[in-house]
Design an enzyme around this catalytic site. Structure first.
Site, PDB file in Angstrom:
ATOM      1  N   ASP A 186       0.859  -1.185   0.000  1.00 44.12           N
ATOM      2  CA  ASP A 186       0.000   0.000   0.000  1.00 44.12           C
ATOM      3  C   ASP A 186       0.896   1.236   0.000  1.00 44.12           C
ATOM      4  O   ASP A 186       2.098   1.145   0.281  1.00 44.12           O
ATOM      5  CB  ASP A 186      -0.889  -0.030   1.241  1.00 44.12           C
ATOM      6  N   THR A 202      -0.312   4.853   1.168  1.00 44.70           N
ATOM      7  CA  THR A 202      -0.598   5.738   2.291  1.00 44.70           C
ATOM      8  C   THR A 202      -0.451   4.996   3.614  1.00 44.70           C
ATOM      9  O   THR A 202      -1.108   3.993   3.853  1.00 44.70           O
ATOM     10  CB  THR A 202      -2.020   6.304   2.159  1.00 44.70           C
ATOM     11  N   GLU A 243      -9.355  14.235   6.791  1.00 44.63           N
ATOM     12  CA  GLU A 243     -10.456  15.071   7.252  1.00 44.63           C
ATOM     13  C   GLU A 243     -10.018  15.962   8.396  1.00 44.63           C
ATOM     14  O   GLU A 243     -10.379  17.138   8.474  1.00 44.63           O
ATOM     15  CB  GLU A 243     -11.624  14.180   7.670  1.00 44.63           C
ATOM     16  N   LYS A 266     -17.382  17.356  -1.210  1.00 43.07           N
ATOM     17  CA  LYS A 266     -15.946  17.201  -1.461  1.00 43.07           C
ATOM     18  C   LYS A 266     -15.691  15.739  -1.822  1.00 43.07           C
ATOM     19  O   LYS A 266     -16.354  14.834  -1.313  1.00 43.07           O
ATOM     20  CB  LYS A 266     -15.132  17.604  -0.236  1.00 43.07           C
ATOM     21  N   ARG A 290      -1.903  14.697  -1.973  1.00 40.05           N
ATOM     22  CA  ARG A 290      -3.238  14.087  -2.061  1.00 40.05           C
ATOM     23  C   ARG A 290      -4.270  15.187  -2.290  1.00 40.05           C
ATOM     24  O   ARG A 290      -4.318  16.149  -1.528  1.00 40.05           O
ATOM     25  CB  ARG A 290      -3.547  13.321  -0.780  1.00 40.05           C
ATOM     26  N   THR A 331      -2.525   1.326  -4.713  1.00 43.45           N
ATOM     27  CA  THR A 331      -2.983   2.467  -3.931  1.00 43.45           C
ATOM     28  C   THR A 331      -4.294   2.993  -4.471  1.00 43.45           C
ATOM     29  O   THR A 331      -4.637   2.802  -5.635  1.00 43.45           O
ATOM     30  CB  THR A 331      -1.927   3.587  -3.942  1.00 43.45           C
TER      31      THR A 331
END
Length: 1054
Positions: free
Chosen positions: A373, A375, A476, A540, A574, A654
């Site tokens: 992965d 992140t 977030e 978003k 990101r 990813t």
């Protein structure tokens, strides 16, 4: 606890609160053990004998109990077998005992005043009370809580590994049932789905007071959660009990290392059995008078058949039971070496490396493919708000007085002292964004207003002005913190309101709806009503999703924002796109009514809600985009470079967008400027993807031909093996593929083409992939490549990939411990993977290979003694060495040699040496390597050929070239002797290990002391040797032995 009704099961489960009627359902008594006193012995033995090794030795024990074929005592097998079974049973019983008593370690529930009960007595339909920091006893429907509007906060680390708090809310109609008198009158009925394993979905309907109310996962408290920051809450038990012991992760690779040895054992048994049949037919038949065959044996063939099983027993030392015990002890030691490795200990998090299995250590030295992965695995998963684009203007780049781009360390960060609620840890370097906020730019204000409203973050204010945000994802939390520092402070929320301090002024928005995020939607929205009465939707999400849902009038702004997004992604950031939409009051009322009906639908609720969400999230107005930085972990580029030198291929899977993933690939040295070409697959249809893959293969083959390798692509297409010329091409290539293209590439008719192309590349990056696609990619490599695979990740979305790979590695990072719980090995940083593979994997592999090599050498040498002895004892399955002797020797050499071996190994090997030569990493299977060693087979060949074959040749050739008297007599007897049935139970090896004895010499009296008279008489006779006389006599007998009349005449002469 209020005593309870029992639910009435149906296809859709029906239960009534506090209704004593109805059929009984299972209680909340959780059975976490597999055994009890009665079932322990049979169940445990059944599980143990499912292992091939235990079944094999049980079979040997049964053979040893048959007297016709056994030459060994049965205790030579039953003692070690019982010892191994006992040790394993004690271990299983201990583990099961701990699991059995685990629920009793928790404190009993603090229930309401009517009655206190323990967890095990809770029934479906009961209403129970929980207090702060208590575990949820069963799956509950939240009825009310101490918090306003029926809110409560839970921690779900035991379920999904996420330590962030989550909010749950009671439906408004029950949120006022805060005291026992009101709860005692609650008689609602719930129709819901039957129990299942879905943690994020729940569908049901509450019927109460002639009304029905839809229920969702937001109204549920699942068993295993912990109540936090909530004084108390009441819940209706929906599901109770039914939780069995979780299955342990099975061994990913069962090394089939003993199959050649078992084959060799059978071959030796067959050879000796054939020898026995030949010997019995040619030689043993001559001894029927002295050594008759056993009862029931009427042919040499059947005697050979019995000898085969006898030799299987005698020669079983080639694979003794001690081998399995020794291998497990070594594996356990290797696991402790990993746990004790201080160089894999993270002092910052106080997290050591942990080997959660003992069966895969040597497989670490055979890994060929790593699936990672991005992140949280390659990066730190600590998100920092870095840049943003608002209304076509990009913020975040720092410039000096001359207008040139400056480094971050050359300027001072933005001063947020004007905001008393700002987070002092937040830093931003572009002052122009703060100036736009202070100047009242409406687009910038709307941008940060969206960030402060469109989220599910929980705010906790321990003291005045001291805010703590609890977010479900680091992204977030970073966005809400950025809005907080720029003056739009999310202060608090209720189920129906959100309070935000906008530049010091408190404004409360009415929260009308939350359209939550999931992996399919890849976006989230909120619908709020401002104090002025305006209804607005804020959204978003991923750029690939939101840009398709914008109003056509946003085209110019979309082009500029897309350029900014590409720039941010090129820097490895990101990105998210922000948009809004104003809603008419009449439209919202109609849409809300349809949403309410869809929420209460008993069937296809999720699909109906998805369609309504998609309807309202169209024709939105673009606000801008955000860019969040997630830095690489320390040591990632160096680790990937060294693993690449070891010829290990690394694939990154990813969910980030392509540009971000490619930039991270360059940052961590997976992609380099020296590569021949980087192929990017972006086709949207099956034909486009197939064509792009074909062109990539053709380019690689053309480049290879131009360098003179002479490969033929047409030949490649006809080959059935994937280990083909494509993997031996010259040059270095990389492959980047998007999620929608990967979906087509993984189809059955194209997966082979995709795998061929990907395996020919040095690095592969799959972007925008789902957790299911990660597992499918790993399964594809396992299916066709037959290579050892390793998957590494840190989040719940990596669990499927980790479980699919042969070896799973979990990183204990920011996303909880669910990946760790599903893994075989765990540590805190990606850089430790280098040491796990190149040091511990290599050590474990080499040690196991050397041990097996020595063990096979010792056992082959010992077993060949009995094989050799078979040619001297008429293949009668007699033992050549005493049982007690070889048992003592076996233990002495096993444990003594292990101690000496490890002492020498630690003195001569070092991890630094292995790290200096990573290109010598790749290994094959242990058994293949061990049995491929020339010394092993040379030992077997020397023992067999040099020692056995000359003796065999001498024994058989002597009969023809230089026969003795006994050989001549045996041939004569073979022609004339009548076959007699065997009456003895077992012949002795002594009977046929000697030639003709001294019986006739004794009967002749020529070896006795004689008197003088006899001596004088004897002296007068001719001085012929007694042997010559015997030969003459035998010659005379031979001419008349077969004639009955001759025998009668001889009797008359005597």
């Amino acid at each position: 606890m209020f005593c309870a009704p029992y639910a009435r099961p149906s296809s859709t489960r029906l239960l009534s609160a506090l209704d004593p009627s109805g059929p009984q359902l299972p209680s909340n008594c959780i059975k976490t053990s597999k055994y009890n006193i009665v079932t322990f012995l049979p169940v445990n033995l059944f599980e143990q004998f499912q292992e091939v090794a235990n079944t094999y030795f049980l079979f040997l024990l049964i053979l040893q109990l048959i007297p016709q074929i056994s030459s060994l005592s049965w205790f030579t097998t039953i003692v070690p077998l019982v010892l191994v079974l006992t040790i394993t049973a004690v271990k299983d019983a201990t583990d099961d005992y701990r699991c059995c008593w685990l629920p009793c370690d928790a404190a009993p529930l603090s229930l309401c005043s009517l009655r206190q009960e323990q967890w095990m007595n809770v029934r479906v339909g009961d209403i129970i009370k929980l207090e702060n920091n208590q575990f949820v006893a069963a799956d509950l429907l939240l009825l009310s809580s101490s918090e306003p509007h029926g809110l409560c906060y839970i921690e779900t680390a035991e379920l999904d590994g996420e330590t962030n708090m989550k909010v749950r809310q009671a439906i408004p109609v029950t949120s006022e049932l805060g005291d026992t008198s009101k709860l005692a009158l609650f008689d609602g009925e719930v129709i819901c789905e039957p129990p299942n394993n879905k943690l994020d979905k729940f569908g049901g309907t509450l019927y109460w007071k002639e009304n029905k109310y839809p229920l969702s996962n937001q109204n549920m408290l699942l068993r295993g959660c912990v109540l936090r920051n909530t004084e108390w809450c009441f819940g209706l038990v929906i599901f109770a009990g039914g939780l069995g012991r979780p299955a342990t992760r099975p061994d990913q690779i069962q090394a089939d290392e003993h199959r050649p040895i078992f084959g060799f054992l059978v071959c030796m048994g067959v050879i000796l059995a054939i020898g026995n049949a030949i010997w019995e037919h040619e030689v043993g038949v001559c001894f029927q008078i002295y050594l008759p065959w056993d009862e029931g044996v009427h042919s040499a063939f059947f005697s050979g058949f019995l000898s085969f099983w006898s030799y299987i027993i005698i020669l079983n030392t080639v694979v003794p039971i001690s081998l399995y015990v020794s291998v497990e002890v070594i594996r356990l030691g290797h696991s402790y070496f990993i746990n004790w490795d201080k160089k894999m200990y993270c002092a910052k998090r106080r997290t050591p490396a942990e080997a959660r299995t003992t069966t895969l250590n040597e497989e670490l030295g055979q890994v060929e493919y790593i699936f990672s992965d991005k992140t949280g695995t390659l990066t730190q998963n600590i998100m920092v708000f870095s840049k943003c684009s608002v209304n076509g203007h990009s913020y975040g780049d720092v410039q000096d007085v001359l207008g040139h781009k400056a480094e971050l360390g050359e300027v001072r960060p933005v001063d947020f002292s004007f905001n008393p609620l700002a987070d002092p840890r937040f830093q931003f370097w572009d002052p122009s964004l703060l100036e736009a906020v202070k100047l009242g730019d409406p687009h910038v204000h709307e941008f940060f207003r969206l960030l402060s409203l469109c989220h599910t973050v929980m705010s906790e204010e321990k003291s005045e002005g001291e805010l703590f945000y609890k977010a479900q994802s680091p992204d977030e939390g970073a966005l809400v913190t950025a809005a907080r520092n720029f003056g739009f402070v999310f202060r608090s929320r209720t189920p129906k309101t959100i309070t935000v301090h906008e530049l010091g002024r408190a404004i409360t928005y009415q929260l009308l709806a939350i359209l939550d995020f999931n992996n399919i939607r890849k976006r989230m929205s909120v619908i709020v009503r401002s104090p002025e009465g305006k209804i607005r939707l804020y959204c978003k999400g991923a750029d690939t999703i939101l840009l398709e849902r914008l109003h056509p009038t946003n085209q110019d702004l979309t082009n500029v924002t897309t350029d900014h997004l590409n720039e941010y992604a090129g820097e490895g950031l990101r990105t998210l796109v922000l948009a809004y939409k104003d809603l008419e009051e009449s439209y919202y009322e109609d849409w809300s009514e349809r949403l309410h009906r869809a929420s209460g639908a008993p069937e296809a609720r999720e699909d109906r809600l998805a369609r309504l969400y998609d309807e309202v999230e169209h024709d939105m107005m673009l606000l801008g985009a955000t860019a969040i930085e997630d830095k690489l972990q320390q040591g990632v580029p160096e680790t990937i470079a060294i693993l690449t030198l070891a010829n290990i291929k690394i694939w990154v899977l990813t969910g980030d967008k392509q540009e971000t993933a490619v930039n991270i690939g360059y940052s961590c040295k997976m992609l380099t400027d020296d590569m021949t070409e980087v192929f990017v697959i972006t086709g949207h249809t099956v034909l486009e993807v197939r064509e792009e893959l074909r062109k990539a293969r053709e380019k690689m083959m053309d480049a290879s031909r131009s360098m003179g390798n002479g490969f033929s692509y047409q030949e490649k297409l006809s080959s059935t093996k994937l280990t083909s010329v494509l993997e031996a091409i010259a040059g270095e290539y990389a492959l980047v593929i998007n999620g929608h293209s990967l979906a087509h590439a993984l189809e059955a008719d194209m997966e082979v083409e995709f795998l061929e192309t990907a395996c020919a590349c040095k690095a592969v990056i799959c972007c925008r992939v789902t957790p299911l696609q990660k597992a499918q990619v790993v399964e594809l490599v396992k299916k066709y490549k037959k290579a050892v695979t390793l998957a590494i990740g840190d989040g719940a979305n990596d669990v499927s990939m980790i479980k699919t790979a042969h070896i799973g590695v979990g990183i204990s990072g920011q996303e909880g411990i669910q990946a760790v719980l599903a893994s075989d090995y765990s540590f805190s940083q990606f850089k430790f993977l280098q040491r796990l593979l190149l040091v511990h994997g290599r050590w474990s592999y080499l040690r196991m290979c050397k041990f097996l090599c020595y063990f096979f050498y010792k056992n082959f040498a010992f077993t060949m003694v009995h094989f050799w002895f078979g040619f001297f004892c008429g293949f009668s399955a007699q033992i050549g060495l005493d049982t007690g002797f070889w048992t003592a020797i076996n233990h002495f050499f096993i444990w003594g040699s292990l101690a000496a071996y490890f002492a020498i190994l630690f003195a001569m090997h070092s991890d630094g040496l292995f790290q200096m030569f990573p290109n010598q990493f790749r290994f094959v299977g242990n058994a293949q390597n061990t049995l491929a060693q020339p010394t092993v087979w040379l030992t077997i060949a020397l023992t067999t050929v040099v020692c056995v074959m000359p003796v065999v040749a001498f024994r058989f050739l002597k009969l023809d070239l230089k026969p003795e008297l006994s050989d001549t007599k045996q041939k004569t007897q073979h022609r004339c002797m009548r076959r007699v049935g065997r009456v003895g139970s077992r012949r002795s090896g002594y009977a046929f290990s000697h030639q003709e004895g001294f019986g006739e010499l004794i009967m002749s009296g020529k070896n006795m002391r004689l008197s003088s008279l006899a001596l004088s008489g004897f002296a007068a006779r001719p001085s012929a040797s007694w042997i010559e006389t015997l030969r003459k006599k035998k010659g005379g007998e031979g001419s008349t032995a077969c004639s009955p009349s001759g025998a009668a005449d001889k009797t008359l002469k005597v």
